[in-house]
Design an enzyme around this catalytic site. Structure first.
Site, PDB file in Angstrom:
ATOM      1  N   HIS A  36      16.052  58.569  44.597  1.00 51.49           N
ATOM      2  CA  HIS A  36      15.542  57.362  43.935  1.00 51.49           C
ATOM      3  C   HIS A  36      16.594  56.258  43.899  1.00 51.49           C
ATOM      4  O   HIS A  36      16.350  55.127  44.337  1.00 51.49           O
ATOM      5  CB  HIS A  36      15.093  57.731  42.516  1.00 51.49           C
ATOM      6  N   GLU A  37      17.774  56.582  43.380  1.00 47.80           N
ATOM      7  CA  GLU A  37      18.812  55.556  43.219  1.00 47.80           C
ATOM      8  C   GLU A  37      19.353  55.080  44.575  1.00 47.80           C
ATOM      9  O   GLU A  37      19.692  53.905  44.737  1.00 47.80           O
ATOM     10  CB  GLU A  37      19.948  56.075  42.333  1.00 47.80           C
ATOM     11  N   HIS A  91      17.850  49.502  49.622  1.00 48.96           N
ATOM     12  CA  HIS A  91      17.052  48.273  49.537  1.00 48.96           C
ATOM     13  C   HIS A  91      17.991  47.075  49.346  1.00 48.96           C
ATOM     14  O   HIS A  91      17.896  46.065  50.068  1.00 48.96           O
ATOM     15  CB  HIS A  91      16.075  48.396  48.361  1.00 48.96           C
ATOM     16  N   HIS A 104      17.015  52.429  45.805  1.00 52.55           N
ATOM     17  CA  HIS A 104      17.394  51.114  45.265  1.00 52.55           C
ATOM     18  C   HIS A 104      18.569  50.532  46.042  1.00 52.55           C
ATOM     19  O   HIS A 104      18.564  49.364  46.445  1.00 52.55           O
ATOM     20  CB  HIS A 104      17.827  51.251  43.797  1.00 52.55           C
TER      21      HIS A 104
END
Length: 601
Positions: free
Chosen positions: A391-392, A398, A395
């Site tokens: 998940h991190e 991205h 981020h």
């Protein structure tokens, strides 16, 4: 008796498991030098006040603004990373306070800019851009500011609104003080028969208890306490609505909903699409309730049975290096370039992996335009930690793509897009883990995990969004909402969402009263849109072509260079249509099929 395992100090953590903050500033003295430079150059931006109707002056201001803001953010990121790695280190708490305090001063210095731009006509801005070619870079940036023009008041009226801003935030502050400081909960008995004081923190543990009496007691104690304060909380809730409706009318919006969505050019139809599409597919949630009731062996399923797992907890012990490998395998469909960036992050020190004494809890992704991304973890060898890593890093990659592709002014992405890349990675990881896990108990656990994720993120948050919409609309139509009426609306929504099999206990009628997100109007629907977009992207990535993956990477590279709806649509996901939400429901149904099949075998 075994030796008590003590938490390591920061110095005892191996350097390969720490983020490389030294890459930003090798010494704190260098940070101080840059801070002094910021203090010297930032006030010069104020010299442009009253001069922005000249193309050359406007361009010079914007270029300098980018330079100064870039430096400020770089300093702030270093300070908060250092502060979070050991909150007991007073030196770094001091520099965090120092840059935070200066942030308020910097905001005051540049506060003249937007009002001065808004005094101009759109045609005047276009002429300035035509006359000064360098301003073409800032065309969309200025367009976004001009979009606010119909909703900005006169200078005196803006001053008046600013002066009462503290008063308008009073309902949220009152709610926070009541629920965090003044409200106390009864004593209940835990699974071992010990008396324990219920708190908001441990409620989430008790409501998942395998002992039905424990979770029932926790449920009744929590919501019974909120019911004693129902008139106070109803007043704070409706006062918050009144304030938001007042501000939306004052700023010439057609509704409170429009005032929340329009600044990011999100059509109000997107919000209605979320509520309507989920309402049309509630039979999937009803099926989930029926399956849960059967697997728990219950004659009646109550609201306090929702969070207990139908699957026994599986024992996972995933070392960090193994977790990294699992992420790499799961993210292979994104292509070699994406994997190379992921591996660069691991190798170059993006990640602060393990807990240490004084380290901030939780997880996040950070960084500034000129730094590499940074990820804070507190990895403890659980499968959820692998999901958090994916998940991190979603981020962070991205941000990596957007910062490499976009100029500073368009490198950040808005909240509507912020959770999409990270959740896409989670979906890819869960798909990989479920398909490749050989141990039946673990596979069942993983299937149930994703089911619960969709139930709580998509169905539950949509119910919250519908409650917000109903209560705002009623108040905009001049209705007064008592605590009894709020409870009735919320009760009816629970009956609709969970279906005939669910016994909708009276206690749940008060759940609206404990949701802090309701004090950030029309916020929660973005959890739903973010998950739906991510689920659609993950299916496109897994089942599409190389061209589809490149379109997704186009989303990652776009930053804030266009409005969020357009960025997502260009990448292949149109949030103005029901399809992304229907795709998510389809995945939910697939997981229910898997669960029933696994259990029956």
């Amino acid at each position: 008796m075994g030796e008590v395992k003590k938490l390591k100090t920061r110095g005892e953590i191996e350097s390969k498991y720490k983020w490389n903050v030294e890459k930003m500033y090798a010494t704190d003295e260098l940070w101080e030098e840059d801070f002094k430079r910021l203090q010297k150059i930032a006030p010069k931006l104020g010299e442009f006040k009253g001069k922005l109707n000249n193309g050359k002056a406007l361009l010079e201001y914007l270029n300098r603004y980018v330079e100064v803001s870039n430096l400020y953010e770089y300093l702030a990121v270093y300070a908060h990373l250092r502060g979070d790695e050991d909150t007991a280190n007073s030196k770094y708490q001091v520099i965090k306070d120092k840059i935070s305090t200066y942030g308020a001063e910097y905001s005051a210095i540049v506060s003249f800019f937007v009002p001065e731009i808004l005094k101009m006509e759109e045609s005047q801005i276009k002429n300035l851009i035509d006359e000064e070619p360098g301003l073409k870079l800032y065309d969309f940036f200025l367009e976004q500011i001009m979009e606010k023009k119909p909703h900005v008041l006169s200078e005196e009226e803006e001053k008046l609104l600013a002066a009462v801003s503290d008063c308008l935030s009073a309902p949220r502050n009152i709610f926070g003080m009541l629920t965090n400081a003044d409200m106390t909960f009864p004593i209940i008995k835990d699974e071992d028969g010990n008396e324990v004081e219920l708190t908001e923190g441990n409620y989430s543990v008790f409501i998942r208890s395998k002992n039905r009496e424990v979770r029932k007691a926790a449920f009744e104690a929590l919501f019974g306490t909120y019911e004693r304060f129902k008139n106070t909380v109803a007043t704070s809730y409706t006062s918050s609505h009144k304030n938001f409706i007042f501000k939306s009318k004052t700023r010439n919006y057609n509704s409170a909903l429009e005032s929340s969505l329009k600044p990011d050019k999100i059509p109000v139809g997107v919000y209605h699409n979320v509520v309507n599409t989920i309402n049309k597919n509630l039979t999937s949630l009803h099926r989930y309730v029926d399956i849960k009731k059967r697997l728990l062996g219950l004659d009646e399923i109550h609201m306090y049975d929702l969070y207990v797992s139908v699957i026994d907890d599986a024992e996972f012990n995933v070392e960090y290096e193994e977790g990294v490998e699992l992420c790499e395998k799961a993210l292979e469909p994104l292509g070699q370039e994406y994997l190379d960036i992921f591996r660069e992050g691991i190798k170059e020190g993006w990640i602060d992996v393990y807990e240490n004494k004084g380290k901030r809890g939780g997880a996040y992704s950070s960084g500034s335009y000129n730094s590499m991304p940074y990820v804070l973890l507190n990895y403890s060898n659980q499968v959820n930690d692998v999901s958090t890593l994916a998940h991190e890093m979603g981020h962070s990659i991205h941000s990596y793509y957007s910062r490499k592709t976009q100029p500073y002014i368009y490198a950040d992405y808005v909240l509507f897009c912020a959770e999409v890349a990270s959740t896409t990675n989670e979906c890819l990881l869960m798909d990989y883990l479920i398909k490749n896990e050989k141990d039946k108990a673990k596979r069942l656990f993983l299937i149930n995990q994703q089911l619960e994720g969709i139930r709580t993120t998509v169905f539950r948050q949509t119910m919250f969004a519908e409650f917000e919409l109903l209560t705002h609309e009623k108040m905009e139509q001049g209705e007064s909402l008592s605590s009894e009426e709020l409870c009735r609306i919320y009760h009816d929504l629970n009956v609709k969402y969970f279906g005939e099999s669910m016994v909708v206990d009276k206690g749940i009628d008060m759940e609206w009263s404990r949701i802090p997100h309701f004090y950030r109007d029309f916020y929660v629907y973005q959890y739903v849109t973010g998950f739906a977009a991510a689920n659609s992207f993950s299916q496109i990535i897994l089942n599409g072509t190389e061209g589809d993956v490149e379109r997704y990477k186009g989303f990652l590279k776009a930053g804030g260079s266009d409005y969020p709806i357009n960025i997502l649509k260009d990448a292949g996901v149109d949030m103005t249509t029901p399809k992304p939400l229907e795709d998510t429901i389809r995945r939910f149904d697939e997981l229910l099929d898997m669960l029933e099949k696994e259990i029956s075998e």
